[in-house]
Design a protein around this motif. Structure first.
Motif, mmCIF file in Angstrom:
data_model
loop_
_atom_site.group_PDB
_atom_site.id
_atom_site.type_symbol
_atom_site.label_atom_id
_atom_site.label_comp_id
_atom_site.label_asym_id
_atom_site.label_seq_id
_atom_site.Cartn_x
_atom_site.Cartn_y
_atom_site.Cartn_z
ATOM 1 N N ASN A 301 -21.745 -12.076 -9.395
ATOM 2 C CA ASN A 301 -20.893 -11.363 -10.175
ATOM 3 C C ASN A 301 -19.961 -11.005 -9.306
ATOM 4 N N LEU A 302 -20.243 -10.256 -8.245
ATOM 5 C CA LEU A 302 -19.363 -9.874 -6.849
ATOM 6 C C LEU A 302 -18.675 -10.966 -6.231
ATOM 7 N N VAL A 303 -19.257 -12.013 -6.161
ATOM 8 C CA VAL A 303 -18.647 -13.128 -5.391
ATOM 9 C C VAL A 303 -17.602 -13.765 -6.447
ATOM 10 N N GLU A 304 -17.964 -13.977 -7.652
ATOM 11 C CA GLU A 304 -17.059 -14.539 -8.682
ATOM 12 C C GLU A 304 -15.896 -14.008 -8.766
ATOM 13 N N SER A 305 -15.963 -12.441 -8.971
ATOM 14 C CA SER A 305 -14.718 -11.799 -9.258
ATOM 15 C C SER A 305 -14.239 -11.589 -7.895
ATOM 16 N N LEU A 306 -14.635 -11.472 -6.868
ATOM 17 C CA LEU A 306 -13.697 -11.377 -5.582
ATOM 18 C C LEU A 306 -12.981 -12.458 -5.400
ATOM 19 N N LEU A 307 -13.538 -13.777 -5.342
ATOM 20 C CA LEU A 307 -12.756 -14.807 -5.349
ATOM 21 C C LEU A 307 -11.778 -15.124 -6.403
ATOM 22 N N GLU A 308 -11.987 -14.929 -7.665
ATOM 23 C CA GLU A 308 -11.192 -15.022 -8.702
ATOM 24 C C GLU A 308 -9.832 -14.254 -8.140
ATOM 25 N N LEU A 309 -10.113 -12.980 -7.640
ATOM 26 C CA LEU A 309 -9.042 -12.055 -7.292
ATOM 27 C C LEU A 309 -8.272 -12.563 -6.286
ATOM 28 N N ALA A 310 -8.836 -13.216 -5.332
ATOM 29 C CA ALA A 310 -8.327 -13.500 -4.049
ATOM 30 C C ALA A 310 -7.598 -14.872 -4.241
ATOM 31 N N LEU A 311 -7.969 -15.880 -5.159
ATOM 32 C CA LEU A 311 -7.192 -16.944 -5.556
ATOM 33 C C LEU A 311 -6.199 -17.029 -6.416
ATOM 34 N N VAL A 312 -6.090 -16.243 -7.072
ATOM 35 C CA VAL A 312 -4.858 -15.682 -7.945
ATOM 36 C C VAL A 312 -3.667 -15.933 -7.377
ATOM 37 N N THR A 313 -2.631 -16.796 -7.808
ATOM 38 C CA THR A 313 -1.166 -16.953 -7.313
ATOM 39 C C THR A 313 -0.479 -15.627 -7.673
ATOM 40 N N ARG A 314 -0.038 -15.116 -6.630
ATOM 41 C CA ARG A 314 0.882 -13.878 -7.200
ATOM 42 C C ARG A 314 2.067 -14.085 -6.263
ATOM 43 N N GLU A 315 3.248 -12.988 -6.887
ATOM 44 C CA GLU A 315 4.305 -12.588 -6.090
ATOM 45 C C GLU A 315 4.152 -12.013 -4.905
ATOM 46 N N GLU A 316 4.857 -12.542 -3.801
ATOM 47 C CA GLU A 316 4.675 -11.772 -2.598
ATOM 48 C C GLU A 316 5.624 -10.571 -2.452
ATOM 49 N N TRP A 317 4.952 -9.497 -2.032
ATOM 50 C CA TRP A 317 5.786 -8.233 -1.844
ATOM 51 C C TRP A 317 6.612 -8.523 -0.583
ATOM 52 N N GLU A 318 7.882 -7.785 -0.719
ATOM 53 C CA GLU A 318 8.731 -7.626 0.410
ATOM 54 C C GLU A 318 8.243 -6.750 1.379
ATOM 55 N N VAL A 319 7.940 -6.998 2.707
ATOM 56 C CA VAL A 319 7.583 -5.913 3.475
ATOM 57 C C VAL A 319 8.688 -5.293 4.199
ATOM 58 N N GLY A 320 9.473 -5.643 4.549
ATOM 59 C CA GLY A 320 10.742 -4.984 5.071
ATOM 60 C C GLY A 320 10.687 -4.455 6.300
ATOM 61 N N ASP A 321 11.330 -3.734 7.114
ATOM 62 C CA ASP A 321 10.928 -3.297 8.438
ATOM 63 C C ASP A 321 9.852 -2.209 8.474
ATOM 64 N N LEU A 322 9.080 -2.667 9.312
ATOM 65 C CA LEU A 322 7.734 -1.977 9.792
ATOM 66 C C LEU A 322 8.297 -0.887 10.866
ATOM 67 N N PRO A 323 7.366 0.205 11.031
ATOM 68 C CA PRO A 323 7.802 0.947 12.279
ATOM 69 C C PRO A 323 7.505 0.113 13.634
ATOM 70 N N GLU A 324 8.235 0.438 14.646
ATOM 71 C CA GLU A 324 8.051 -0.375 15.858
ATOM 72 C C GLU A 324 6.675 0.164 16.444
ATOM 73 N N HIS A 325 6.358 1.115 16.088
ATOM 74 C CA HIS A 325 4.953 1.620 16.907
ATOM 75 C C HIS A 325 3.804 0.928 16.618
ATOM 76 N N LEU A 326 3.850 0.185 15.362
ATOM 77 C CA LEU A 326 2.704 -0.563 14.848
ATOM 78 C C LEU A 326 2.241 -1.821 15.828
ATOM 79 N N SER A 327 1.080 -1.952 15.919
ATOM 80 C CA SER A 327 0.413 -2.836 16.840
ATOM 81 C C SER A 327 0.718 -4.118 16.014
ATOM 82 N N ASP A 328 0.331 -5.474 16.674
ATOM 83 C CA ASP A 328 0.307 -6.600 15.978
ATOM 84 C C ASP A 328 -0.756 -6.579 15.142
ATOM 85 N N GLY A 329 -1.905 -6.189 15.278
ATOM 86 C CA GLY A 329 -2.890 -6.070 14.330
ATOM 87 C C GLY A 329 -2.660 -5.420 12.945
ATOM 88 N N GLN A 330 -2.013 -4.154 13.156
ATOM 89 C CA GLN A 330 -1.645 -3.473 12.154
ATOM 90 C C GLN A 330 -0.631 -4.109 11.189
#
Length: 747
Positions: A301-330
């Motif tokens: 159940n966990l795998v099926e539900s997680l992958l269903e959630l991950a594979l749904v096509t969805r509208e991408e959010w606008e990220v905008g300008d992120l703070p300069e102090h964020l690292s590449d990973g962040q």
């Protein structure tokens, strides 16, 4: 208390009838009772002994048993069964009612005046009619009804039979609820089915009953129940499954039966679906593992539900300008959740996970998304709330528990509201809680799992966060962002620096003593458990509060690898309670056999150790005893402002929490942490244990003990293995969806 029970000789049972003059002795746990009774034809009072529920003074009774002569107490009647006889006059009924909880003289007379000699009939068949009596409320009625039911009919017979089998009579209620009129037959003929079908009755209790009844110890029911018990027992070590060799060996130790009988039992359980075999990837050793059905279904159940959630096509959010102090990973983490349904964010302390969460929340709010923030424990939820400025709750409270059933309100058939779901400290999610959460999500949700994969895994079965990270390879639809730049180390945190040294297998570098209260991380030598105990108690009770100004009850936490021994949680809790609240009012919890147990005092720091859906308090919640009403036998605990009141008989759900296990500390932070580390803890000494303990400290961390134990913990990088199938199952489902392979299913 009697010196020993008088054993009647063989022969026919005699009938004895009389009136109870007084109860000399009654042990609630064992129900061993000594009565003094008036018996027609006997010149004086007679001792009547045996096991039964509490008997009221003045009660008429009939008992079946035998006359015996006790070597110390002389002639007495030892009964095997005792029943109360119904009073027939108004005076007798009043006398009986006065022995019920909450009924005094005036109320007893009012009840009998209203219902006359039909009073007990009304109590038995229409108990709610007692509310017709002025001054009698619903709570008193509930207590009266419970007291009345405990003393009559099939339930009393069932409890007496359990006592004869030397098993707790409290199990009678669960048996009767499950089987009704067939409860006695199931108890005597199919005890091992009880272990599989009745909550609260485990294999060991069923085995004890079966042995007392002389049931075949090589029978199918015992073998099958023992195998299931072996797998259930493995849960306490975090396993969701076991390899066949481990299952057979562990079951053989429990059942003391040949492997051939156990192998046949495994085949039977697989055929009926109680056990589910799963193949592991080619080349794995072993090549298969066995799941209990509920854990196999939970992983599915966990795998099926997680992958269903991950594979749904969805509208991408606008990220905008992120703070300069964020690292590449962040930045990658914020951008990932903007376009994906599921993202995993992991990293050690001081790597900026909280900063990422704050920026993700801002992006979500600009996109008009609702926020659902949660963590596995109350303290972790509180920290999430403090770092984000947004409302957060435990996962249990997010899903809303039905107090009557323990089931979640939000589930696959009733999903959570739309919005971004952020779960902090997700390394603490065990399999069943993760399944409950993810299956309650819909395509209108996005999920951000935040956690430190290097910490100890969940207390419950599973290794969810680490398994999901392990499965997220190649073109996985679940991106994993691992933060590795340590910001708080740059700010001079020696706690964070040493935590990362542990992770890399490096020697600790404690602060110099000359830093005084400016220091954060210290290691103190102690040769043995006794000296370790003394040093930690002194530091917690005196030196640290004096030097740093910390509140010794609420801000200083002892974290232990183990519970037993002088350097374990139990010894520290007793010592610190004596130091902190030893002179305060207390309430004693019932202990074994009805004797006194641990004492909780006003001002004590306590932990709830099991989920309590009615009180809305959950396993691991820490609070402070705020109020004790000794004459009512109640105690009230404040859990971060949420109040829960316990009766004396319910205090088994609490433990003192001045010292807790390192496992139980997950998800929490404390201003000051004291950690005993000794070679006697060798079974537990691993890198992730020490790392988890150190990272609980916010301002001060002190390790006390043997340097050899610390060195051993740092050297042992191998985490205790947990048998799960989540990573392999996730990869197999992804491969099947791509059409590259078929799912392996041996059922």
């Amino acid at each position: 208390m009697p010196e020993r029970e008088a054993k009647p000789a063989a022969g026919d049972l005699e009938l004895l009838e009389g009136v109870v003059e007084r109860t000399v002795f009654h042990a609630p746990e064992t129900r061993w009772t000594v009565l003094r009774a008036k018996i027609p034809g006997e010149p004086g009072l007679v001792s009547v002994v045996g096991r039964c529920a509490g008997i009221e003074e003045g009660a008429d009774f009939s008992a079946h048993g035998r006359w015996v002569v006790h070597p110390t107490h002389g002639r007495q009647f030892a009964f095997e069964a005792l029943k109360l006889r119904r009073p027939t006059t108004a005076t007798q009924i009043v006398a009986r009612l006065k022995t019920y909880p909450g009924i005094k003289d005036v109320m007893a007379e009012r009840i009998v005046k209203r219902f006359g000699t039909d009073t007990l009939e009304v109590l038995e068949r229409q108990p709610k009619r007692l509310l017709e009596v002025a001054g009698l409320g619903a709570k008193t009625l509930a207590n009266i009804t419970e007291h009345h039911e405990q003393r009559q009919g099939p339930m009393a017979e069932l409890e007496n039979r359990l006592l004869e089998l030397e098993v707790s009579p409290r199990l009678g209620e669960a048996l009767h609820k499950r089987y009704g009129e067939q409860a006695m037959a199931m108890l005597e003929h199919h005890p091992y089915k009880l272990a599989r079908e009745v909550h609260g009755i485990g294999f060991l209790t069923a085995d004890k009953i079966a042995r007392a009844l002389g049931i075949d110890l090589e029978g199918h029911e015992r073998v099958d129940a023992g195998l299931l018990y072996t797998l259930e027992k493995a849960q306490s070590d975090g396993h969701c499954a076991l390899p066949p060799g481990v299952l057979l060996e562990d079951a053989r130790r429990i059942l003391r039966l040949p492997a051939a009988l156990l192998e046949l039992g495994i085949d039977r359980l697989v055929d009926e679906g109680a056990l589910v075999p799963r193949l592991r990837p080619p080349g794995s050793e072993p090549d298969e593992i066995y799941f209990l059905r509920r854990f196999d279904e939970a992983e599915d159940n966990l795998v099926e539900s997680l992958l269903e959630l991950a594979l749904v096509t969805r509208e991408e959010w606008e990220v905008g300008d992120l703070p300069e102090h964020l690292s590449d990973g962040q930045r990658r983490a914020v951008e990932a959740i903007a376009g994906c349904g599921v993202v995993i964010l992991t990293g050690g302390p001081g790597t900026g996970k909280s900063t990422v969460v704050a920026n993700v929340i801002e992006v979500a709010k600009r996109a008009g998304s609702a926020l659902l923030l949660a963590a596995p424990t109350g303290r972790a939820a509180k920290r999430l709330e403090q770092t984000t400025g947004e409302s957060a709750s435990t996962v249990h409270r997010l899903l809303e528990v039905r107090p009557d059933t323990g089931e979640f309100v939000y589930c696959a058939n009733n999903p959570l509201p739309d919005g971004l779901v952020v779960v902090d400290e997700s390394s603490m999610l065990d399999l069943e809680l993760a399944e409950a959460l993810v299956t309650a999500l819909s395509p209108q949700n996005r999920l951000l799992l935040v956690g430190d994969a290097d910490q100890l895994p969940s207390v419950g079965p599973g290794n969810v966060l680490r398994d999901l990270i392990r499965a997220a390879t190649g073109d996985s639809p679940i991106p994993v962002v691992r933060l590795d730049q340590i910001f708080r180390q740059e700010e001079g945190s020696t706690i964070i620096a040493n935590a990362h040294r542990v992770l890399h297998g490096e020697v600790l570098e404690p602060d110099e003593s000359s830093r005084g209260k400016a220091g954060e991380f210290y290691v103190l030598r102690a040769a043995d458990a006794e000296r370790t105990h003394a040093k930690i108690v002194e530091m917690a009770a005196e030196r640290i509060p004096a030097a740093y100004g910390f509140d010794r009850v609420g801000e200083i936490q002892v974290l232990c690898p183990m519970h037993k021994g002088r350097a374990g949680t139990e010894a520290f809790n007793l010592a610190l309670q004596q130091a902190y609240t030893g002179d305060c009012e207390g309430l004693e919890a019932p202990g074994p056999s009805g004797a006194g147990g641990r004492v909780f005092r006003l001002g004590d720091r306590v932990m709830q150790i099991r989920n309590d859906y009615e009180r809305n308090v959950f396993n691991g919640d820490i609070g402070v005893v705020e109020r004790i009403v000794a004459n009512a036998g109640t105690l009230t605990v404040s859990y971060e402002g949420h109040f829960a009141t316990y009766e004396r008989r319910e205090l088994g759900a609490l433990r003192l929490a001045y010292a807790i296990s390192i496992h139980k500390s997950q998800g929490s932070e404390f201003p000051a942490v004291l950690i005993p580390m000794l070679t006697e803890h060798h079974v537990m000494l691993r890198r992730n244990l020490l790392y988890t303990a150190i990272t609980r400290a916010r301002r001060l961390c002190v390790i006390v003990g043997d340097p050899r134990a610390i060195e051993r913990a740092i050297r042992r990088a191998d985490a205790a293995r947990r048998w799960t199938g989540l990573a392999e199952r996730t990869l197999a489902v992804l491969d099947a969806r791509r059409g590259t392979t078929e799912l392996v299913d041996l059922r």
